[in-house]
Scaffold this active site. Sequence first.
Site, PDB file in Angstrom:
ATOM      1  CG  LEU A  89      10.293 -11.847   8.854  1.00 30.50           C
ATOM      2  CD1 LEU A  89       9.451 -10.638   9.263  1.00 30.50           C
ATOM      3  CD2 LEU A  89       9.635 -13.140   9.337  1.00 30.50           C
ATOM      4  NE  ARG A 133       5.848  -1.192  -0.590  1.00 32.78           N
ATOM      5  CZ  ARG A 133       6.373  -0.962   0.610  1.00 32.78           C
ATOM      6  NH1 ARG A 133       6.830   0.241   0.915  1.00 32.78           N
ATOM      7  NH2 ARG A 133       6.473  -1.935   1.507  1.00 32.78           N
ATOM      8  CE  LYS A 189      10.039  -7.061  -0.628  1.00 33.93           C
ATOM      9  NZ  LYS A 189       9.666  -5.842   0.125  1.00 33.93           N
ATOM     10  CE  LYS A 208      27.033 -30.525 -28.557  1.00 32.30           C
ATOM     11  NZ  LYS A 208      26.132 -31.580 -28.987  1.00 32.30           N
ATOM     12  NE  ARG A 265      37.713 -30.247 -54.788  1.00 35.22           N
ATOM     13  CZ  ARG A 265      38.785 -29.598 -54.372  1.00 35.22           C
ATOM     14  NH1 ARG A 265      38.820 -29.047 -53.167  1.00 35.22           N
ATOM     15  NH2 ARG A 265      39.842 -29.506 -55.143  1.00 35.22           N
TER      16      ARG A 265
HETATM   17  C1  UD1 Z   1       9.245  -3.106   7.788  1.00 33.88           C
HETATM   18  C2  UD1 Z   1       9.046  -2.551   9.191  1.00 33.88           C
HETATM   19  C3  UD1 Z   1       9.561  -1.127   9.243  1.00 33.88           C
HETATM   20  C4  UD1 Z   1      11.028  -1.103   8.838  1.00 33.88           C
HETATM   21  C5  UD1 Z   1      11.231  -1.777   7.476  1.00 33.88           C
HETATM   22  C6  UD1 Z   1      12.712  -1.922   7.199  1.00 33.88           C
HETATM   23  C7  UD1 Z   1       7.031  -3.583  10.128  1.00 33.88           C
HETATM   24  C8  UD1 Z   1       5.591  -3.404  10.401  1.00 33.88           C
HETATM   25  N1  UD1 Z   1       7.645  -2.582   9.529  1.00 33.88           N
HETATM   26  O1  UD1 Z   1       8.449  -2.325   6.900  1.00 33.88           O
HETATM   27  O2  UD1 Z   1       9.421  -0.599  10.562  1.00 33.88           O
HETATM   28  O3  UD1 Z   1      11.494   0.239   8.801  1.00 33.88           O
HETATM   29  O4  UD1 Z   1      10.642  -3.072   7.449  1.00 33.88           O
HETATM   30  O5  UD1 Z   1      12.969  -2.480   5.942  1.00 33.88           O
HETATM   31  O6  UD1 Z   1       7.580  -4.596  10.481  1.00 33.88           O
HETATM   32  N2  UD1 Z   1       6.795 -10.172   5.471  1.00 33.88           N
HETATM   33  C9  UD1 Z   1       6.313 -11.431   5.782  1.00 33.88           C
HETATM   34  N3  UD1 Z   1       4.990 -11.573   6.058  1.00 33.88           N
HETATM   35  C10 UD1 Z   1       4.131 -10.528   6.065  1.00 33.88           C
HETATM   36  C11 UD1 Z   1       4.636  -9.249   5.750  1.00 33.88           C
HETATM   37  C12 UD1 Z   1       5.964  -9.104   5.474  1.00 33.88           C
HETATM   38  O7  UD1 Z   1       7.065 -12.395   5.797  1.00 33.88           O
HETATM   39  O8  UD1 Z   1       2.938 -10.755   6.351  1.00 33.88           O
HETATM   40  C13 UD1 Z   1       8.228 -10.043   5.143  1.00 33.88           C
HETATM   41  C14 UD1 Z   1       8.462  -9.505   3.763  1.00 33.88           C
HETATM   42  O9  UD1 Z   1       8.585 -10.567   2.818  1.00 33.88           O
HETATM   43  C15 UD1 Z   1       9.757  -8.751   3.915  1.00 33.88           C
HETATM   44  C16 UD1 Z   1       9.739  -8.304   5.375  1.00 33.88           C
HETATM   45  O10 UD1 Z   1       8.799  -9.110   6.027  1.00 33.88           O
HETATM   46  O11 UD1 Z   1      10.884  -9.588   3.686  1.00 33.88           O
HETATM   47  C17 UD1 Z   1       9.380  -6.832   5.535  1.00 33.88           C
HETATM   48  O12 UD1 Z   1       8.082  -6.610   5.003  1.00 33.88           O
HETATM   49  P1  UD1 Z   1       7.716  -5.274   4.245  1.00 33.88           P
HETATM   50  O13 UD1 Z   1       6.278  -5.344   3.854  1.00 33.88           O
HETATM   51  O14 UD1 Z   1       8.698  -4.994   3.199  1.00 33.88           O
HETATM   52  O15 UD1 Z   1       7.840  -4.223   5.455  1.00 33.88           O
HETATM   53  P2  UD1 Z   1       8.179  -2.692   5.356  1.00 33.88           P
HETATM   54  O16 UD1 Z   1       6.952  -1.947   4.962  1.00 33.88           O
HETATM   55  O17 UD1 Z   1       9.395  -2.475   4.562  1.00 33.88           O
HETATM   56 CA    CA Z   2      10.679  -3.771   3.250  1.00 35.34          CA
END
Ligand code: UD1
Ligand code: CA
Length: 463
Positions: free
Chosen positions: A14, A21, A28, A358, A447
């Site tokens: 993902l 944040r 990110k 270079k 020169r």
């Molecule tokens: C998530 C988990 C949490 C876990 C934590 C661990 C959920 C709801 N929560 O929270 O339980 O403890 O990871 O690190 O799953 N992403 C997408 N599409 C979206 C949202 C997020 O691809 O719509 C991807 C982000 O880019 C990221 C990952 O999913 O790589 C996690 O998303 P993030 O928003 O960081 O979740 P956390 O709040 O950390």
């Molecule tokens: Ca996360």
Amino acid sequence: MNTLVMSDLHVVVLGAGKGTRMKSDRPKVLHRVGGIPMIEHVLRTIQPLNPVSATVVVGHMANMLRAALAGWPGLQFALQEPQAGTAHALLQTKRLLEGKAGCVVLLSGDVPLLRTTTIEKLVKVHRQTGAAATILTAIVEQPYGYGRIVKRHGEILRIVEEKDAAPAERRIREVNSGIYAFDLAPLFQGLKQVGTANAQGEYYLTDLVAVYRRERRRIATLPCDDASEIRGINSRAELAEVSRIVNQQRNEALMASGVTLEDPATIYVGPDVAVGPDTVIHPGVHLEGKTTIGSACEIHAGVRIVDSHLADGVTIRNFCVITNARIEGGARVGPFAHIRPESGVGPGAHIGNFVELKKAIIGAGAKANHLTYLGDVTVGAKANVGAGTITCNYDGERKHQTVIEAGAFIGSGTELVAPVRVGRDAYVAAGSTITEDVPPGSLAIARGRQVNKAGWADKRKGS
Ligand code: UD1
Ligand code: CA
């Protein structure tokens, strides 16, 4: 674990989230950790597993992320638009994975410290227990920010996110790593049942636990032996902390292999850099890209080396920048030298302070020790290039070549107007502007002739 067991393994990473944040304009997962984007750590971790397919879910600035990962062979992309939560993100791989046999490991692009062996163990446990979903968890001192694993009699009931957790739930120290193994068969129908009734109004993947419990499917949890592996990066502060861990691990491995690091906390060595034993690296050194450093080299403080090769016994003195160059055995460079791309410094050659190279090939034992620009040039063995020598390689339109043959002596303050050749063992007098070839063994003086006017100063004063 053998590849046979991994033969029906798919991987999804993902990376679609905005990473609010981080307060950044970039995705990110492209922020760098230990010299490479954090998501590339994840991709490297899965490489040895040889999965049937590997898919990255992209969304926020999808094109930038796709372009950044274009060099990864066989990677598929699934687009998530809008970014409505982690369950919704995984659902976007339906088109690619539905109907396939086996299981999918779901990884998070913002969890870069995870080890290959941990994923192998997760898959093994997943298969042994026959669970529909296996969740990698960790027991941590500071669970803040993570989803909490709510259990009763050792059995998982649900995962509750920080923002949705009741005070008692917030005290739970077993947290969700965001890394899972799922059987593909029930997965997509399960994801479709996940709703958005939570503090953030998102489709939480963690809610699949409740869905599967209703369907009486088995859910297993596997606590990770080393809780630091599952650390996620959500802020710049966490980016710095995880970077520090990556750097420390890298430096510990280097020291274990026989490299001396003076003040390792200040030394950054990229993942594709190799360093030979008995090399000493002083504080504030950065070694990046595909760089190889031989054994018994000494690299002094404040040096940056990118995509370069250093043979054995090379000394780089303080504050040099070396990019895409080769430095042969026993050569000495710096302090304050700039070795630019496609340059080579021959065995035992000396390149001194405030010298810029270079596309300069410097022969064995040759010297250019002070305040010199050498561009588009070959310098033969044992030639001596005096202080303040400049190759005038650019006529405003094109670059031209200078050749200084072996044993030649270039006097200080010489301008070599390219294309031009100084023959073997020839001399160029100091302060010359050389516009024509110098035959081997001869002396060139180019020169203005000096004229001394006797008594001139006194006459000027009118005495
Ligand atoms: C998530 C988990 C949490 C876990 C934590 C661990 C959920 C709801 N929560 O929270 O339980 O403890 O990871 O690190 O799953 N992403 C997408 N599409 C979206 C949202 C997020 O691809 O719509 C991807 C982000 O880019 C990221 C990952 O999913 O790589 C996690 O998303 P993030 O928003 O960081 O979740 P956390 O709040 O950390
Ligand atoms: Ca996360």
